[in-house]
Motif scaffolding. Structure first.
Motif, PDB file in Angstrom:
ATOM      1  N   SER A 127     -15.889  13.895   7.420  1.00  0.00           N
ATOM      2  CA  SER A 127     -14.856  13.106   6.752  1.00  0.00           C
ATOM      3  C   SER A 127     -14.194  13.886   5.626  1.00  0.00           C
ATOM      4  N   MET A 128     -14.937  14.809   5.021  1.00  0.00           N
ATOM      5  CA  MET A 128     -14.339  15.643   3.980  1.00  0.00           C
ATOM      6  C   MET A 128     -13.606  16.830   4.586  1.00  0.00           C
TER       7      MET A 128
ATOM      8  N   LEU B  34      -9.005  13.989  -0.345  1.00  0.00           N
ATOM      9  CA  LEU B  34      -8.820  14.898  -1.472  1.00  0.00           C
ATOM     10  C   LEU B  34      -7.812  14.311  -2.456  1.00  0.00           C
TER      11      LEU B  34
ATOM     12  N   GLU C 123      -6.747   4.872   6.413  1.00  0.00           N
ATOM     13  CA  GLU C 123      -5.746   5.915   6.630  1.00  0.00           C
ATOM     14  C   GLU C 123      -6.414   7.280   6.755  1.00  0.00           C
ATOM     15  N   HIS C 124      -7.430   7.514   5.927  1.00  0.00           N
ATOM     16  CA  HIS C 124      -8.127   8.791   6.027  1.00  0.00           C
ATOM     17  C   HIS C 124      -8.858   8.926   7.361  1.00  0.00           C
TER      18      HIS C 124
ATOM     19  N   ARG D  73      -7.848   7.553  10.130  1.00  0.00           N
ATOM     20  CA  ARG D  73      -6.782   7.803  11.110  1.00  0.00           C
ATOM     21  C   ARG D  73      -6.386   9.287  11.097  1.00  0.00           C
ATOM     22  N   HIS D  74      -6.365   9.841   9.906  1.00  0.00           N
ATOM     23  CA  HIS D  74      -6.058  11.250   9.723  1.00  0.00           C
ATOM     24  C   HIS D  74      -7.092  12.107  10.453  1.00  0.00           C
TER      25      HIS D  74
ATOM     26  N   PHE E 189     -12.747  16.094  -5.105  1.00  0.00           N
ATOM     27  CA  PHE E 189     -13.309  15.994  -3.745  1.00  0.00           C
ATOM     28  C   PHE E 189     -14.216  14.774  -3.647  1.00  0.00           C
ATOM     29  N   GLY E 190     -14.142  14.110  -2.528  1.00  0.00           N
ATOM     30  CA  GLY E 190     -15.103  13.044  -2.244  1.00  0.00           C
ATOM     31  C   GLY E 190     -15.005  11.846  -3.173  1.00  0.00           C
ATOM     32  N   ALA E 191     -13.787  11.481  -3.545  1.00  0.00           N
ATOM     33  CA  ALA E 191     -13.618  10.328  -4.436  1.00  0.00           C
ATOM     34  C   ALA E 191     -13.840   9.019  -3.686  1.00  0.00           C
ATOM     35  N   LEU E 192     -14.026   7.963  -4.462  1.00  0.00           N
ATOM     36  CA  LEU E 192     -14.193   6.627  -3.890  1.00  0.00           C
ATOM     37  C   LEU E 192     -12.903   6.230  -3.177  1.00  0.00           C
ATOM     38  N   ASP E 193     -13.039   5.562  -2.050  1.00  0.00           N
ATOM     39  CA  ASP E 193     -11.894   5.304  -1.179  1.00  0.00           C
ATOM     40  C   ASP E 193     -12.106   3.942  -0.524  1.00  0.00           C
ATOM     41  N   PHE E 194     -11.417   2.920  -1.012  1.00  0.00           N
ATOM     42  CA  PHE E 194     -11.694   1.575  -0.483  1.00  0.00           C
ATOM     43  C   PHE E 194     -10.767   1.186   0.661  1.00  0.00           C
ATOM     44  N   TYR E 195     -10.676  -0.123   0.872  1.00  0.00           N
ATOM     45  CA  TYR E 195      -9.885  -0.602   2.011  1.00  0.00           C
ATOM     46  C   TYR E 195      -8.404  -0.277   1.898  1.00  0.00           C
ATOM     47  N   ASP E 196      -7.980   0.214   0.730  1.00  0.00           N
ATOM     48  CA  ASP E 196      -6.566   0.552   0.604  1.00  0.00           C
ATOM     49  C   ASP E 196      -6.246   1.959   1.124  1.00  0.00           C
ATOM     50  N   TYR E 197      -7.258   2.815   1.266  1.00  0.00           N
ATOM     51  CA  TYR E 197      -7.000   4.174   1.750  1.00  0.00           C
ATOM     52  C   TYR E 197      -7.958   4.661   2.835  1.00  0.00           C
TER      53      TYR E 197
ATOM     54  N   MET F  50       0.851  -1.176   0.000  1.00  0.00           N
ATOM     55  CA  MET F  50       0.000   0.000   0.000  1.00  0.00           C
ATOM     56  C   MET F  50       0.895   1.237   0.000  1.00  0.00           C
TER      57      MET F  50
ATOM     58  N   GLY G  86      -9.139  14.409   4.153  1.00  0.00           N
ATOM     59  CA  GLY G  86     -10.493  14.333   3.621  1.00  0.00           C
ATOM     60  C   GLY G  86     -10.614  13.563   2.317  1.00  0.00           C
TER      61      GLY G  86
ATOM     62  N   TRP H 104      -0.698   7.315   6.712  1.00  0.00           N
ATOM     63  CA  TRP H 104      -1.854   8.211   6.842  1.00  0.00           C
ATOM     64  C   TRP H 104      -1.476   9.683   6.907  1.00  0.00           C
TER      65      TRP H 104
END
Lengths: 304, 417
Positions: free
Chosen positions: B97-98, A220, B220-221, B223-224, B209-217, A208, A218, A212
């Motif tokens: 989240s955004m 982005l 992490e977001h 956690r951020h 903005f607001g793109a698809l985000d699967f188990y790979d990211y 990966m 967000g 993070w």
């Protein structure tokens, strides 16, 4: 049979990968096995690479993680063979099963010099001939019966009859059974040259990317428009082929193409952007003079 | 210079919004928040503020419009209550989240059914894990001050999270109180101009903005996002410090009252903290050593600081204006949080829960004195026998009164249990 057999399926959205994983499991269940079949869904995109998993066991299955070290990797679409992730974790004694019209040598070469156990079946051709539709799952099931010996052709026959007879009638049952029989008989099996304990091919770590704290917040995406770098053309199972003598340059295809994959210069149709055409077939459907036809990708590649 | 005014809670918040002058306000009226939207719409109609005011067709749309506006780089606000907040549900998570710094006054109201327009905290407590910062206000002054500070907290470069500012429905929202309103220029100087880090409308630098985000990211977001919530604590204090420097009113993560030498303490949010202060004074006059802790910031929860402030007491009573149905003992969310914090920071004392005031049921100083009496018995006994009391509910065993305390002998009560 060992206690549990784990299978990973690779194919493209729309090819019935998930159904195949389920069909095998259901047939095995009727033969007395504990089963598990589940998909690894991404965005539901026709033609995008997708995976599914099947577990067959003599005792109840409690594990719910994805299959890490499959006993069998089944590939429904041989255009996927180049992917380094395809053989990830495959056991040294494991089987690579490919639906392909190509020669074993070609397939091994495409799979990065794979020299382990290999089974080949041109399931698409059988399906088109017998079922008159591109449903490679059914002949493939026959091949898997032969390859695994998990259950008999009779078990599978009973299962197919049970599930199809009431809904589709005897004619459909007969053609499906014929497809299964031909899969069973025509599968080409090559034990390969793998010494016991040796890994057939180095597993690639699907690493990966960023930690993070280095990600834009967000979710982005900073380099907007990066979809152009994504070869969505690789998702194609059918490709548009044009007969230029029929083309009137009306540009209906350009107007309707959802992926901006029609190349035009000076108001004239030039061709298709192969890196981004997903093979949806809309251009063929809207083409007034019917100059565009959709041809199966693997056959188009083989012909070229 | 500022001035003293007599305003309802909603008017005070609307006034704060006018002074902040957000680029976009999208809202849908709902009792008891209506006063905010109504007053603000009037300011817009009268040309007193040049905000793009949008009356959406629902709260879901109102917050969605704020998400779009905030992503575009605008300073965006909305306001709601109860069912309205419930209808915003999915967008709450999206806004957080955004990482969009939207500010939303929430006028606390009970959730249906049965339908009820009065105060309790079941609406905002339900949204406690949505990723929004939550600040609770005791009165109109705090609601005004917190709304101003919320803008700075939300937009703080180390935070960039949406903020809810709560006040109690009717009790605060519809009560006229005396409060100090700051000068427009002073407020403008305090809140400053919003400097969005990234905007949807920046043609020089297009972003997705607001793109698809699967188990790979996705993880992490998340956690951020945790980090932002963590940093918020410091940012809230930093903003409070600047607020105090400019305006003289001091805010922290929570407020204590006569807690320093207290034997037992009550923890309670919002307007009831004010009522509890009266109960504390009444009992102090009798020589009881009782104290109060009023959390201001509920998200991020100041667990360490809160337990540190309570470490010397012998028993804690946590008052909840909401029920976490099916949670441990069917207690309230604040209690569960304090229990967890006590465990986390090795505070081993009895902590009892008092659920009160649901659907706007009035809570009086004498009832809170009953709670203190119960806590004195618990402290004496060293253990909680009734973990959750539903205060004033007909059919429940009533709380003891302070008069009973002088007659109380631990053994006798134990036998009576």
């Amino acid at each position: 049979m060992q206690e549990m057999i784990e299978i990973r399926w690779h194919g493209r959205g729309g090819q019935g990968v998930v159904t195949a994983a389920r069909l095998l499991a259901e047939a095995a269940m009727e033969a007395g096995y504990f089963i598990q079949a589940f998909p690894d869904y991404g965005p539901e995109r026709s033609g995008a690479p997708i995976r599914a998993f099947t577990r067959l066991s003599r005792s109840p299955i409690s594990i719910h993680s994805q299959v890490q070290t499959p006993d069998m990797v089944i590939v429904l679409d041989d255009t996927l063979l180049g992917s380094p992730l395809l053989l990830e974790g495959l056991k040294s004694e494991g089987w690579l099963v490919v639906n392909s019209a190509r020669s074993p040598e070609q397939v091994r070469r495409q799979a990065g010099g794979y020299n382990g156990r290999l089974a080949l079946l041109d399931a698409t051709r059988i399906a088109l001939e017998v079922l008159k539709r591109n449903l490679p799952n059914t002949p493939l099931l026959g091949a898997l019966v032969r390859l695994t010996g998990l259950f008999s052709l009779e078990d599978l026959t009973r299962h197919i009859r049970h599930h199809l007879a009431a809904k589709f009638g005897e004619e459909v049952v007969r053609s499906n059974l014929e497809a299964v029989r031909r899969g069973f008989e025509e599968v080409w099996i090559d034990p390969g040259r793998i010494a016991s304990g040796e890994r057939p091919i180095e597993a690639v770590q699907s690493g990966m990317a960023l930690p993070w704290f280095e990600l834009p917040r967000g979710g982005l995406i900073l380099d907007a428009g990066n979809a152009i770098a994504y070869r969505t053309g690789d998702w194609r199972t059918f490709r548009p082929v044009v007969e230029m003598e029929k083309c009137t340059h009306c540009l209906y295809c350009w107007l309707y193409c959802p992926d901006d994959a029609i190349q035009v210069r000076g108001g004239r149709f030039l061709g298709f952007d192969e890196a981004h055409c997903k093979g949806c077939g809309i251009c063929a459907a809207v083409c007034p003079p019917k100059a565009i036809t959709m041809v199966e990708e693997s056959r188009a590649v083989a012909a070229a | 210079m500022g001035r003293w005014v007599a305003l309802e809670g909603t008017e005070a918040v609307a006034y704060a919004m006018k002074q902040v002058a957000p680029d976009v306000v999208a809202a849908y009226p709902i009792t008891p928040q209506t006063g905010i939207v109504q007053a603000f719409a009037q300011f817009v109609a009268d040309g007193e503020v040049h905000t793009e005011f949008l009356q959406a067709e629902s709260e879901h749309s109102a917050l969605s419009a704020c998400v779009g506006a905030a992503a575009a780089g605008a300073r965006a606000m909305t306001a709601t209550s109860a069912q309205g907040l419930a209808l915003m549900w999915e967008i709450l998570y999206i806004a957080a989240s955004m990482r969009l710094p939207i500010v939303m006054p929430v006028v606390n109201r009970a959730l249906s059914a049965p339908i009820n327009i009065h105060c309790d905290h079941s609406d905002s407590m339900g949204a406690r894990d949505s990723g929004w910062i939550q600040i609770y206000s005791e009165n109109a002054q705090e609601a005004y001050d917190n709304t101003l500070q919320a803008v700075r907290i939300a937009e703080h470069p180390q935070v960039r999270l949406p903020v809810m500012v709560m006040m109690d429905g009717f009790i605060t929202s519809h009560a006229v109180e005396r409060l100090w309103i700051e000068d427009d220029d002073a407020v403008r100087a305090f809140v400053g101009t919003y400097q969005p880090a990234c905007t949807l409308l920046n043609l020089e630098r297009p972003l997705t903005f607001g793109a698809l985000d699967f188990y790979d990211y996705y993880f992490e977001h998340k956690r951020h996002q945790v980090e932002a919530m963590r940093r918020a604590k410091e940012a809230i204090l930093e903003v409070a410090e600047d607020f105090a420097r400019r305006f003289g009113r001091r805010y922290a993560l929570f407020e204590t009252y006569r807690l320093e030498d207290a034997d037992v303490a009550v923890v309670v949010l919002s307007s009831t903290a004010g009522t509890a202060r009266v109960a504390v004074d009444n009992l102090r006059r009798l020589g009881w050593r009782v104290g109060l802790l009023k959390p201001r910031v509920y998200r991020p929860f100041p667990d360490f600081e809160l337990i540190h402030a309570l470490r010397h007491v012998r028993a804690i009573g946590v008052m909840d204006r909401a029920i976490a149905f099916g949670a441990m003992e069917n207690g309230g969310p604040l209690w569960l949080e304090v229990l967890a914090a006590a465990h986390r920071h090795d505070l081993r004392i009895p902590i009892a829960n008092y659920v009160f005031g649901l659907g706007g049921r009035d809570i009086t100083p004498s009832e809170i004195e009953g709670i203190f009496t119960d806590l004195m018995q618990i402290a004496e006994r060293g253990t909680v026998t009734r973990p959750v009391t539903y205060v004033g509910v007909r059919g429940e065993m009533p709380l003891p009164t302070p008069a009973e305390w002088s007659l109380w002998i631990p053994e006798a009560t134990m036998a009576g249990d």
